[in-house]
Every structure is written in C-alpha cells, then in structure tokens.
Write an enzyme that holds these catalytic residues in place. Structure first.
Site, PDB file in Angstrom:
ATOM      1  N   ASP A  29       0.818  -1.216   0.000  1.00 37.57           N
ATOM      2  CA  ASP A  29       0.000   0.000   0.000  1.00 37.57           C
ATOM      3  C   ASP A  29       0.850   1.263   0.000  1.00 37.57           C
ATOM      4  OD1 ASP A  29       0.934   0.185   2.590  1.00 37.57           O
ATOM      5  OD2 ASP A  29      -1.026   0.109   3.553  1.00 37.57           O
ATOM      6  N   ASP A  30       2.164   1.088  -0.062  1.00 34.38           N
ATOM      7  CA  ASP A  30       3.072   2.233  -0.014  1.00 34.38           C
ATOM      8  C   ASP A  30       3.469   2.731  -1.400  1.00 34.38           C
ATOM      9  OD1 ASP A  30       3.333   2.370   2.833  1.00 34.38           O
ATOM     10  OD2 ASP A  30       4.569   0.568   2.722  1.00 34.38           O
ATOM     11  N   SER A  61      -1.826   4.092   1.874  1.00 38.99           N
ATOM     12  CA  SER A  61      -1.985   3.506   3.205  1.00 38.99           C
ATOM     13  C   SER A  61      -3.367   3.812   3.783  1.00 38.99           C
ATOM     14  CB  SER A  61      -0.913   4.042   4.155  1.00 38.99           C
ATOM     15  OG  SER A  61       0.367   3.614   3.771  1.00 38.99           O
ATOM     16  N   ASN A 138       5.565  -3.471   4.446  1.00 42.95           N
ATOM     17  CA  ASN A 138       4.993  -2.148   4.654  1.00 42.95           C
ATOM     18  C   ASN A 138       5.962  -1.262   5.441  1.00 42.95           C
ATOM     19  OD1 ASN A 138       2.541  -0.405   4.585  1.00 42.95           O
ATOM     20  ND2 ASN A 138       2.765  -0.526   6.803  1.00 42.95           N
ATOM     21  N   SER A 171       5.072  -6.485   7.317  1.00 44.20           N
ATOM     22  CA  SER A 171       5.182  -5.092   7.760  1.00 44.20           C
ATOM     23  C   SER A 171       6.437  -4.918   8.592  1.00 44.20           C
ATOM     24  CB  SER A 171       3.955  -4.694   8.587  1.00 44.20           C
ATOM     25  OG  SER A 171       2.760  -4.817   7.824  1.00 44.20           O
TER      26      SER A 171
END
Length: 352
Positions: A29-30, A61, A138, A171
């Site tokens: 999501d970055d 994010s 992440n 993450s």
C-alpha cells in the site's frame, strides 16, 4: 516463546522441503516505487522465483480492503517519486523493469487488476494463478486485528486470499524510502526485505511439491521490529487479537481538528479470544520486545460454535421460524446467480 525461524515454521507446517522457484505476485500500500518492496522483489528474483509487482501508483496507506478503481484512463499527477509523469496511462510498467507494474487505484484494486487483466493478458506462461501473494514489507507495523479493516497491506492480502491464493502480509518498522535512495545493502529497506525474505522462504521451502503454500482461506501476518542489521531477530508465533491497540478520536482544541490516539486501557473487545490458541502472545507485545511476530489468520468471519454464538441466535429465534425464503429451519434457499464466465486467475476456485 522464542524459537528459531526453522523450528517455528518448519514444525508448524510439518512439510517436505522443495527448492524450485514459484510464481509470486507482489503488492503493497506504499506504492510501487518503495524501497522495501523493490528490495524484497530483488531478493526473490535472485532466489530463482518468477515475480511480478502490481502496486499503487502513489501511496495508499489506510485503505483497508476498499476497492477503488480510477475513473481516469490517464494519470492526473505524477506517480510517487516522479517515476511516471502525469498524462501517462493509469496502468503501466516501470521504465526500467517491465515486470513492475503500477496502477492508480487502491491496494485491493491493484490485486484484482493484476489477477484479472495484467496476468491473463501479459503473462500467458502463468498458466494458473500465482503460487503465492506477498504484500509489503509495509512501512510501519500492522499489529492487531483492528488493522485487518484499516491496513491496505492486509486489504491487498485478503483480497488475494478471497480469490483462493495463499497470502502473506509483511510489515516492518522502518520509515518510507524510495528505491532510488537504496544505494547499498546496509540500510533499513534492505534489512526489512532480507528479514521478510528469510520468513517467506521458510514457507516456500517447507511446502511439498503438490501442496499449496497455505491451506485454502488462510493468511499470515508478519511484523518486524526495528532493525540495525539484516540479522533475523527471534521469531515468535503470535495472535492478532492479543494486547492489540485500537484508536480513538482525539480532539485538539487549538486546531479544532481530530487525530487518532491509542486507547488506554486497551479495548477489551478487539482482544477477546474465541478462536485459536489463547495462550499465544499478542503481536504488539512481541514486536515491542524486539521479536518478529508471525500470526496465522483465516478470512472465515463466522463466529465460532460456542454458547455465546447460540445465545446470539436465540435472541432472534422467532425470526428464523418459517421465514420467507427459508425452509422453516432457519435455512435460506439462495437463488443461483447466473453470469457470463471467463477465464480469470482464481486460484483453487472450482470451475463449473
């Protein structure tokens, strides 16, 4: 509690080792230009795996599993780190690597665009769905069950798991870094990717040649503490719902705005234990102590068969008796939904 990665994962899986490369779809999501995902991509390719990235054009994010497809065929602004200029197609590839794709949508949307458009149209040698889906690593940890609905890292992952593809969310505790700024192997992005790679390779290596990497509907959530090298910290089996944080809306009287803060004492609801091994430590506690947390989850949202569940159903018992569309026993007769079928990357879904 602390065990080696080989002991923790090999014992948990109990599978024969294989060493051949597999097909891996990556997302996060970055954004597609982040140092973390690019470094893990590099390590996986170096290990002989067939790897493709399809990730957001910009940082996305906090989107959870939201599926938001762009309404414009072209980028209205440059992608992150100005890798792709405004006006370029909303879906395309990195100018230096045709196996790294960007899409101007949410993480979950990128998962679907990858499965339903990119792979079928541009990778005919991928004759089936990916063997594994990886999201991340992440920037910043995703700890506790409440991030299941908040984190784009998790959202992209359970979108793939819903399509019957084994998924692992990763993450790390480092800050955002462009892949352009990764100029050596002694940096937080490479360290995070290396630790992620070591964990992922255990799941791959300890899977039999005719066996999926994870059971149907299962996923894994991995969180990595702050690192000072690529050395693997202690790895611990954990629970997502254990000592987990939850947010509250904190009002700033000076600015008149709200922001989030962690609730104290920790919310009991998100930490209630009904499924799994309640003796396992929580992710938050383990990562706070410098360990790598490995939690196993499923996307079966149904409540467990315990007295509490029966008590909830009992409150509405009169509604289930002879209800329209039911059979008098609380069983709903669903109508078959007919739609045009086409070949999609649907993992282990049965085809009629």
């Amino acid at each position: 509690m602390r065990v080696s990665i080989a002991t923790a994962l090999t014992t948990a899986l109990g599978l024969a080792q294989v060493s051949s490369g597999i097909k891996i779809l990556m997302n996060n999501d970055d954004g597609f230009g982040g140092g973390n995902i690019r470094e893990l991509y590099r390590l996986l390719k170096g290990a002989g795996h067939d790897v493709i990235i399809v990730a957001p054009a910009v940082q996305q994010s906090g989107q959870g599993g939201r599926t938001d497809f762009t309404t414009s065929p072209n980028l209205t602004a440059p992608t992150q780190y100005n890798i792709i200029p405004a006006g370029a197609p909303s879906l395309g590839t990195d100018p230096n690597d045709s196996n790294i794709w960007y899409y101007n949508g949410t993480p979950a949307a990128c998962t679907f665009v990858a499965l339903d458009y990119v792979l079928p149209n541009f990778y005919p040698d991928w004759t089936g769905a990916p063997d594994l889906f990886l999201s991340g690593p992440n920037y910043g940890v995703n700890l506790g069950a409440f991030v299941y609905s908040l984190s784009g890292t998790l959202g992209a992952t359970y979108a793939a798991i819903a399509r019957s593809i084994p998924g692992i969310a990763l993450s790390a505790s480092n800050k955002a870094l462009s892949y352009k700024d990764v100029t050596n192997t002694s940096n937080p992005a490479t360290w995070a990717a290396t630790v992620s790679f070591k964990v992922v390779e255990q799941f791959i290596d300890n899977t039999g040649p005719s066996q999926p990497i994870l059971p149907l509907g299962y996923g894994v959530n991995v969180n990595i503490p702050p690192l000072t090298s690529a050395e693997l910290p202690p790895v611990v089996k954990t629970r997502m719902t254990g000592e987990a944080e939850v947010d509250y809306a904190a009002y700033n009287e000076t600015s008149g705005l709200f922001t989030w803060e962690n609730l104290r004492p920790r919310a009991a609801g998100v930490n209630a234990c009904y499924n799994g091994d309640c003796s396992l430590p929580g992710e938050t506690y383990v990562v706070g102590g410098g360990g790598v947390s490995v939690s196993v989850f499923t996307i079966d949202y149904d409540a467990p068969s315990v007295p509490y569940t029966e008590m909830v159903f009992e409150k509405a018992a009169s509604l289930f008796e002879g209800a329209g569309g039911g059979d008098g026993n609380g069983t709903y007769k669903a109508k078959r939904h007919l739609t045009a079928r086409r070949e999609l990357f649907v993992g282990r879904d049965l085809k009629d």
